[in-house]
Design a protein around this motif. Structure first.
Motif, PDB file in Angstrom:
ATOM      1  N   UNK A   1       0.941  -1.357  -0.080  1.00 46.13           N
ATOM      2  CA  UNK A   1       0.082   0.137  -0.079  1.00 46.13           C
ATOM      3  C   UNK A   1       0.888   1.181  -0.047  1.00 46.13           C
ATOM      4  N   UNK A   2       2.056   1.212   0.598  1.00 48.44           N
ATOM      5  CA  UNK A   2       3.004   2.578   0.566  1.00 48.44           C
ATOM      6  C   UNK A   2       3.384   2.699  -0.927  1.00 48.44           C
ATOM      7  N   UNK A   3       3.553   1.785  -1.611  1.00 50.54           N
ATOM      8  CA  UNK A   3       4.008   2.004  -3.011  1.00 50.54           C
ATOM      9  C   UNK A   3       2.940   2.319  -4.156  1.00 50.54           C
ATOM     10  N   UNK A   4       1.656   2.356  -3.775  1.00 49.62           N
ATOM     11  CA  UNK A   4       0.746   2.682  -4.728  1.00 49.62           C
ATOM     12  C   UNK A   4       0.525   4.432  -4.890  1.00 49.62           C
ATOM     13  N   UNK A   5       0.681   4.690  -5.975  1.00 46.39           N
ATOM     14  CA  UNK A   5       0.467   6.051  -6.134  1.00 46.39           C
ATOM     15  C   UNK A   5      -0.740   6.256  -7.154  1.00 46.39           C
ATOM     16  N   UNK A   6      -1.824   7.031  -6.686  1.00 49.06           N
ATOM     17  CA  UNK A   6      -2.953   7.143  -7.641  1.00 49.06           C
ATOM     18  C   UNK A   6      -2.797   8.802  -8.084  1.00 49.06           C
ATOM     19  N   UNK A   7      -2.665   8.934  -9.282  1.00 53.43           N
ATOM     20  CA  UNK A   7      -2.958  10.494  -9.541  1.00 53.43           C
ATOM     21  C   UNK A   7      -4.157  10.946  -9.387  1.00 53.43           C
ATOM     22  N   UNK A   8      -4.365  11.868  -8.745  1.00 52.37           N
ATOM     23  CA  UNK A   8      -5.789  12.453  -8.259  1.00 52.37           C
ATOM     24  C   UNK A   8      -5.846  13.876  -8.975  1.00 52.37           C
ATOM     25  N   UNK A   9      -7.133  14.151  -9.069  1.00 51.59           N
ATOM     26  CA  UNK A   9      -7.757  15.432 -10.022  1.00 51.59           C
ATOM     27  C   UNK A   9      -6.987  16.511  -9.319  1.00 51.59           C
ATOM     28  N   UNK A  10      -6.564  17.626 -10.217  1.00 51.95           N
ATOM     29  CA  UNK A  10      -5.916  18.555  -9.778  1.00 51.95           C
ATOM     30  C   UNK A  10      -6.682  19.818  -9.838  1.00 51.95           C
ATOM     31  N   UNK A  11      -6.234  20.711 -10.626  1.00 57.19           N
ATOM     32  CA  UNK A  11      -7.171  21.911 -10.968  1.00 57.19           C
ATOM     33  C   UNK A  11      -8.547  21.705 -11.392  1.00 57.19           C
ATOM     34  N   UNK A  12      -9.595  22.660 -10.983  1.00 57.33           N
ATOM     35  CA  UNK A  12      -9.417  23.475  -9.615  1.00 57.33           C
ATOM     36  C   UNK A  12     -10.030  22.442  -8.524  1.00 57.33           C
ATOM     37  N   UNK A  13     -10.739  21.346  -8.696  1.00 60.84           N
ATOM     38  CA  UNK A  13     -11.108  20.700  -7.682  1.00 60.84           C
ATOM     39  C   UNK A  13     -10.146  20.412  -6.432  1.00 60.84           C
ATOM     40  N   UNK A  14      -9.016  20.024  -6.756  1.00 63.05           N
ATOM     41  CA  UNK A  14      -7.818  19.623  -5.915  1.00 63.05           C
ATOM     42  C   UNK A  14      -7.587  20.959  -4.945  1.00 63.05           C
ATOM     43  N   UNK A  15      -7.542  21.989  -5.773  1.00 65.44           N
ATOM     44  CA  UNK A  15      -7.079  23.371  -5.024  1.00 65.44           C
ATOM     45  C   UNK A  15      -8.404  23.643  -4.038  1.00 65.44           C
ATOM     46  N   UNK A  16      -9.709  23.670  -4.826  1.00 62.95           N
ATOM     47  CA  UNK A  16     -10.825  23.930  -3.657  1.00 62.95           C
ATOM     48  C   UNK A  16     -10.797  22.877  -2.303  1.00 62.95           C
ATOM     49  N   UNK A  17     -10.501  21.568  -2.421  1.00 64.80           N
ATOM     50  CA  UNK A  17     -10.420  20.657  -1.324  1.00 64.80           C
ATOM     51  C   UNK A  17      -9.196  21.114  -0.431  1.00 64.80           C
ATOM     52  N   UNK A  18      -8.031  21.513  -1.039  1.00 66.66           N
ATOM     53  CA  UNK A  18      -6.812  21.862  -0.313  1.00 66.66           C
ATOM     54  C   UNK A  18      -7.127  23.330   0.426  1.00 66.66           C
TER      55      UNK A  18
ATOM     56  N   UNK B   1      -2.153   7.934   6.441  1.00 66.43           N
ATOM     57  CA  UNK B   1      -1.879   7.770   4.944  1.00 66.43           C
ATOM     58  C   UNK B   1      -3.119   7.319   4.251  1.00 66.43           C
ATOM     59  N   UNK B   2      -3.548   6.195   4.871  1.00 66.70           N
ATOM     60  CA  UNK B   2      -4.795   5.672   4.168  1.00 66.70           C
ATOM     61  C   UNK B   2      -6.054   6.432   4.187  1.00 66.70           C
ATOM     62  N   UNK B   3      -6.183   7.133   5.450  1.00 66.72           N
ATOM     63  CA  UNK B   3      -7.309   8.024   5.553  1.00 66.72           C
ATOM     64  C   UNK B   3      -7.171   9.080   4.524  1.00 66.72           C
ATOM     65  N   UNK B   4      -6.034   9.816   4.345  1.00 66.59           N
ATOM     66  CA  UNK B   4      -5.740  11.008   3.593  1.00 66.59           C
ATOM     67  C   UNK B   4      -6.252  10.580   2.181  1.00 66.59           C
ATOM     68  N   UNK B   5      -5.548   9.485   1.691  1.00 71.57           N
ATOM     69  CA  UNK B   5      -5.862   8.587   0.322  1.00 71.57           C
ATOM     70  C   UNK B   5      -7.502   8.808  -0.100  1.00 71.57           C
ATOM     71  N   UNK B   6      -8.164   8.085   1.119  1.00 69.92           N
ATOM     72  CA  UNK B   6      -9.544   7.906   0.701  1.00 69.92           C
ATOM     73  C   UNK B   6     -10.161   9.242   0.973  1.00 69.92           C
ATOM     74  N   UNK B   7      -9.821   9.944   1.735  1.00 67.24           N
ATOM     75  CA  UNK B   7     -10.336  11.501   2.101  1.00 67.24           C
ATOM     76  C   UNK B   7     -10.212  12.215   0.747  1.00 67.24           C
ATOM     77  N   UNK B   8      -9.099  12.149  -0.191  1.00 68.01           N
ATOM     78  CA  UNK B   8      -9.044  12.965  -1.135  1.00 68.01           C
ATOM     79  C   UNK B   8      -9.661  12.322  -2.117  1.00 68.01           C
ATOM     80  N   UNK B   9      -9.682  11.256  -2.362  1.00 71.80           N
ATOM     81  CA  UNK B   9     -10.325  10.492  -3.544  1.00 71.80           C
ATOM     82  C   UNK B   9     -11.817  10.922  -3.464  1.00 71.80           C
ATOM     83  N   UNK B  10     -12.419  10.664  -2.233  1.00 77.48           N
ATOM     84  CA  UNK B  10     -13.915  10.961  -2.099  1.00 77.48           C
ATOM     85  C   UNK B  10     -14.014  12.323  -2.135  1.00 77.48           C
ATOM     86  N   UNK B  11     -13.443  13.183  -1.576  1.00 74.39           N
ATOM     87  CA  UNK B  11     -13.480  14.828  -1.259  1.00 74.39           C
ATOM     88  C   UNK B  11     -13.603  15.239  -2.797  1.00 74.39           C
TER      89      UNK B  11
END
Length: 131
Positions: free
Chosen positions: A4-21, A37-47
């Protein structure tokens, strides 16, 4: 198979990623809720997904005015505090759902806890005082 530490999923960036951040920066309690780490990945994905869906709904519900032409439609929507509040509620709801999920109960926190930070500060004070 990668761990699980080696998995990298590219997530949406502009503008959705900026809004969530931005919302995450405005509400420090979100970091406490999803601070592993696992919560933040799930959070970002679903957010990102839920913010994108909400932005789509808002776009269809709102008429764009001529004075909105100086920016993107997302910036125009975010000028309205009601929309910003709705997005904040959505992001916060995702964080609370992730925090309440029992499958993340044993996750280690992301970064040091307060006690470890205090121990480091004390160590640093002693080291700097010795110089």
């Amino acid at each position: 198979m990668a761990g699980p530490e080696e998995i990298w999923l590219p997530l949406v960036d502009e503008p959705v990623g900026n809004i969530v951040a931005q919302i995450q920066a405005e509400d420090p309690d979100i970091d406490r809720l999803v601070g592993s780490p696992h919560r933040i990945l799930a959070f970002r994905t679903f957010a990102y997904i839920r913010v994108g869906l909400l932005l789509g709904e808002l776009l269809f519900d709102q008429e764009r005015q001529a004075d909105d032409a100086d920016g993107t439609w997302v910036e125009a929507l975010l000028r309205d505090p009601r929309h910003h509040d709705a997005l904040h509620r959505e992001v916060r709801a995702v964080a609370e759902e992730i925090a309440a999920d029992p499958k993340y109960a044993d996750d280690e926190p992301l970064g040091p806890d307060d006690a470890a930070r205090e121990r480091f500060r004390e160590f640093a004070r002693k080291q700097l005082a010795g110089d």
